[in-house]
Enzyme design. Sequence first.
Site, PDB file in Angstrom:
ATOM      1  N   ASP A 209      -7.000   4.380  -4.779  1.00  0.00           N
ATOM      2  CA  ASP A 209      -7.668   4.193  -3.315  1.00  0.00           C
ATOM      3  C   ASP A 209      -8.263   5.738  -3.227  1.00  0.00           C
ATOM      4  O   ASP A 209      -8.416   6.460  -4.260  1.00  0.00           O
ATOM      5  CB  ASP A 209      -6.601   3.826  -2.366  1.00  0.00           C
TER       6      ASP A 209
ATOM      7  N   SER B 272      -8.152  -6.064 -10.557  1.00  0.00           N
ATOM      8  CA  SER B 272      -6.809  -5.546 -10.902  1.00  0.00           C
ATOM      9  C   SER B 272      -5.854  -6.692 -11.297  1.00  0.00           C
ATOM     10  O   SER B 272      -4.949  -6.409 -12.077  1.00  0.00           O
ATOM     11  CB  SER B 272      -6.269  -4.678  -9.580  1.00  0.00           C
TER      12      SER B 272
ATOM     13  N   LYS C  96       1.058  -1.080  -0.100  1.00  0.00           N
ATOM     14  CA  LYS C  96      -0.034   0.073   0.019  1.00  0.00           C
ATOM     15  C   LYS C  96       0.834   1.076   0.082  1.00  0.00           C
ATOM     16  O   LYS C  96       1.893   1.188   0.653  1.00  0.00           O
ATOM     17  CB  LYS C  96      -0.942  -0.082   1.237  1.00  0.00           C
TER      18      LYS C  96
HETATM   19  P1  NDP Z   1     -12.872   7.707  -3.123  1.00  0.00           P
HETATM   20  O1  NDP Z   1     -11.924   8.789  -2.933  1.00  0.00           O
HETATM   21  O2  NDP Z   1     -13.483   7.502  -4.425  1.00  0.00           O
HETATM   22  O3  NDP Z   1     -14.236   8.011  -2.082  1.00  0.00           O
HETATM   23  C1  NDP Z   1     -14.261   8.164  -0.805  1.00  0.00           C
HETATM   24  C2  NDP Z   1     -15.350   8.392  -0.131  1.00  0.00           C
HETATM   25  O4  NDP Z   1     -15.491   8.408   1.264  1.00  0.00           O
HETATM   26  C3  NDP Z   1     -15.625  10.067  -0.363  1.00  0.00           C
HETATM   27  O5  NDP Z   1     -17.133  10.303  -0.452  1.00  0.00           O
HETATM   28  C4  NDP Z   1     -15.097  10.684   0.861  1.00  0.00           C
HETATM   29  O6  NDP Z   1     -15.675  11.926   1.192  1.00  0.00           O
HETATM   30  C5  NDP Z   1     -15.439   9.666   1.798  1.00  0.00           C
HETATM   31  N1  NDP Z   1     -14.344  10.037   2.730  1.00  0.00           N
HETATM   32  C6  NDP Z   1     -12.990   9.592   2.928  1.00  0.00           C
HETATM   33  N2  NDP Z   1     -12.684  10.109   4.101  1.00  0.00           N
HETATM   34  C7  NDP Z   1     -13.671  10.219   4.932  1.00  0.00           C
HETATM   35  C8  NDP Z   1     -13.474  10.535   6.368  1.00  0.00           C
HETATM   36  N3  NDP Z   1     -12.570  10.566   6.937  1.00  0.00           N
HETATM   37  N4  NDP Z   1     -14.749  10.637   6.921  1.00  0.00           N
HETATM   38  C9  NDP Z   1     -16.016  10.806   6.000  1.00  0.00           C
HETATM   39  N5  NDP Z   1     -15.946  10.379   4.728  1.00  0.00           N
HETATM   40  C10 NDP Z   1     -14.799  10.261   4.261  1.00  0.00           C
HETATM   41  O7  NDP Z   1     -12.478   6.337  -2.495  1.00  0.00           O
HETATM   42  P2  NDP Z   1     -12.847   4.875  -2.812  1.00  0.00           P
HETATM   43  O8  NDP Z   1     -14.415   4.833  -3.199  1.00  0.00           O
HETATM   44  O9  NDP Z   1     -11.950   4.503  -3.854  1.00  0.00           O
HETATM   45  O10 NDP Z   1     -12.462   4.146  -1.353  1.00  0.00           O
HETATM   46  C11 NDP Z   1     -13.352   4.171  -0.181  1.00  0.00           C
HETATM   47  C12 NDP Z   1     -12.865   2.945   0.763  1.00  0.00           C
HETATM   48  O11 NDP Z   1     -12.803   1.900   0.143  1.00  0.00           O
HETATM   49  C13 NDP Z   1     -11.467   3.289   1.522  1.00  0.00           C
HETATM   50  O12 NDP Z   1     -11.796   2.649   2.698  1.00  0.00           O
HETATM   51  C14 NDP Z   1     -10.667   2.406   0.456  1.00  0.00           C
HETATM   52  O13 NDP Z   1      -9.495   1.828   1.057  1.00  0.00           O
HETATM   53  C15 NDP Z   1     -11.559   1.052   0.029  1.00  0.00           C
HETATM   54  N6  NDP Z   1     -11.223   0.345  -0.878  1.00  0.00           N
HETATM   55  C16 NDP Z   1     -11.274   1.012  -2.218  1.00  0.00           C
HETATM   56  C17 NDP Z   1     -11.007  -0.019  -3.287  1.00  0.00           C
HETATM   57  C18 NDP Z   1     -10.860   0.652  -4.874  1.00  0.00           C
HETATM   58  O14 NDP Z   1     -11.142  -0.152  -5.602  1.00  0.00           O
HETATM   59  N7  NDP Z   1     -11.287   1.974  -4.986  1.00  0.00           N
HETATM   60  C19 NDP Z   1     -10.606  -1.552  -3.080  1.00  0.00           C
HETATM   61  C20 NDP Z   1     -10.710  -1.747  -1.839  1.00  0.00           C
HETATM   62  C21 NDP Z   1     -11.189  -0.986  -0.962  1.00  0.00           C
HETATM   63  P3  NDP Z   1     -14.852  13.328   0.684  1.00  0.00           P
HETATM   64  O15 NDP Z   1     -15.118  13.323  -0.695  1.00  0.00           O
HETATM   65  O16 NDP Z   1     -15.771  14.480   1.596  1.00  0.00           O
HETATM   66  O17 NDP Z   1     -13.457  13.065   1.158  1.00  0.00           O
END
Ligand code: NDP
Length: 448
Positions: free
Chosen positions: A169, A381, A129
């Site tokens: 991510d 992936s 990571k």
């Molecule tokens: P994005 O950046 O596309 O979206 C993240 C979302 O979560 C946004 O709506 C963001 O809001 C919100 N968010 C982030 N940090 C916080 C916080 N501290 N408090 C409240 N809301 C928060 O990321 P992903 O959708 O790609 O990832 C989301 C989760 O899924 C993560 O935990 C990631 O590790 C996990 N994941 C992702 C994968 C992928 O393929 N993308 C694969 C496996 C796991 P805002 O815009 O306001 O920051």
Amino acid sequence: MSKTNEYLQRFMNGVIKRNPGELEFHQAVSEVAGTIFPYIADKPIYHKMQILERMAEPDRVVMFRVPWTDDKGNIRNQRGYRVQFNNSIGPYKGGLRFHPSVNLSVLKFLGFEQTFKNSLTGLPMGGGKGGSDFNPKGKSDNEVMRFCQSFMIELRRHIGEDTDVPAGDIGVGGREIGFLFGQYKRLENRFVGVLTGKGMEFGGSKIRTEATGYGTVYFMDNMLTRAGNGFDGKTVCISGSGNVATYAVEKVNHLGGKVVTLSDSSGFVHDPEGITAEKLEYLIDLKQVRRGRIKEYADEYNSASFHEGRPWRVSCEIALPCATQNEINEGEAKTLLKNGCIGVSEGANMPTELAGIDVFQKAGILYAPSKAANAGGVAVSGLEMSQNSARIAWKEAELEKLLKDTMQTIHDSCVEYGERKGRIDYLAGANIAGFVKVADAMLSFGHT
Ligand code: NDP
């Protein structure tokens, strides 16, 4: 105290002592160790060879300075990281996160989890990571590009299609992967599958964008089906509004459920009439094109209201946390149960605090831990890597079938290792199924 608990306590004391202040990392290791120690109690070879102790130590951690220039000409300075956690069963593989909360503890927890998750997919991928404390929010495209280019100047020394293959991510989506890949190609003069989540024009895979969200819903559907139930007519609360949340909504809709919440870091929207395909299109434009705030959804649709905080006080039968780590605490877990929640499938990584997991486990609801439930993204992936190596592109229908089959296989592995007196402990099942393959590979390598 039983012998197993004594070993577990001693092991955790060592982890905490060697990694002071890294709370998220302690939490991730503790969640895994709590189920692995009972499993290896009668398997002394794993103790003798110090397998879990070695698995809790990254192979290496790279930290570097990332200077970049903002649009006003100011020189800015960020910290970059790549944690190469374990490559026993394949090249390091795991996303890059750009968010102000990124630090070593967060990336170590994510890299540790990734090792088990990648093992569960059945594909030859190790765990890693990386990322930076850079905040893409509010930055222009040019600023994001200059940051990504500077980040890659150092990262390229540590990655490669057979060494370490990063992906996206939080804060790293298609735009960032494009900038990063373009810079890698320019610096190395090689067009290889060194990153996944690429655009379709330059080696990306169909279904990759959708895979994590779809996979999280498939996993829930597999659990429901096994329990003689289904998604049809179920009310679903989802947190987040990024990549994972968006495609989770799409798949719930396909399966006949109704999603009533989405969120971002400013709060959540509650839409009792459901987030339909048409509303989801609006959301994709709002979040991915205009990069706006979730409140604007409630301004657009009369059926919806905006609230501060997290969505878990809204009644639902299914909860899909898809935003970030530690977004469901003990109290919120109890509220979900009180309001009739029967299933939780974790799209985000480690979204439930340990005390919250305990609440779900004691209640015996269908609880799918992230390393199993969100493994669909990294599985596709892995398929993107295969397509790049073979210089081919599979069709969408083939990939969607592979994703669905992979989620079913992961579910079945969890059942195989998690059956406890007629009930399935998906947490133990996922940890043990992920552990066995990596641990046995490490045994084959001897003292490495
Ligand atoms: P994005 O950046 O596309 O979206 C993240 C979302 O979560 C946004 O709506 C963001 O809001 C919100 N968010 C982030 N940090 C916080 C916080 N501290 N408090 C409240 N809301 C928060 O990321 P992903 O959708 O790609 O990832 C989301 C989760 O899924 C993560 O935990 C990631 O590790 C996990 N994941 C992702 C994968 C992928 O393929 N993308 C694969 C496996 C796991 P805002 O815009 O306001 O920051």
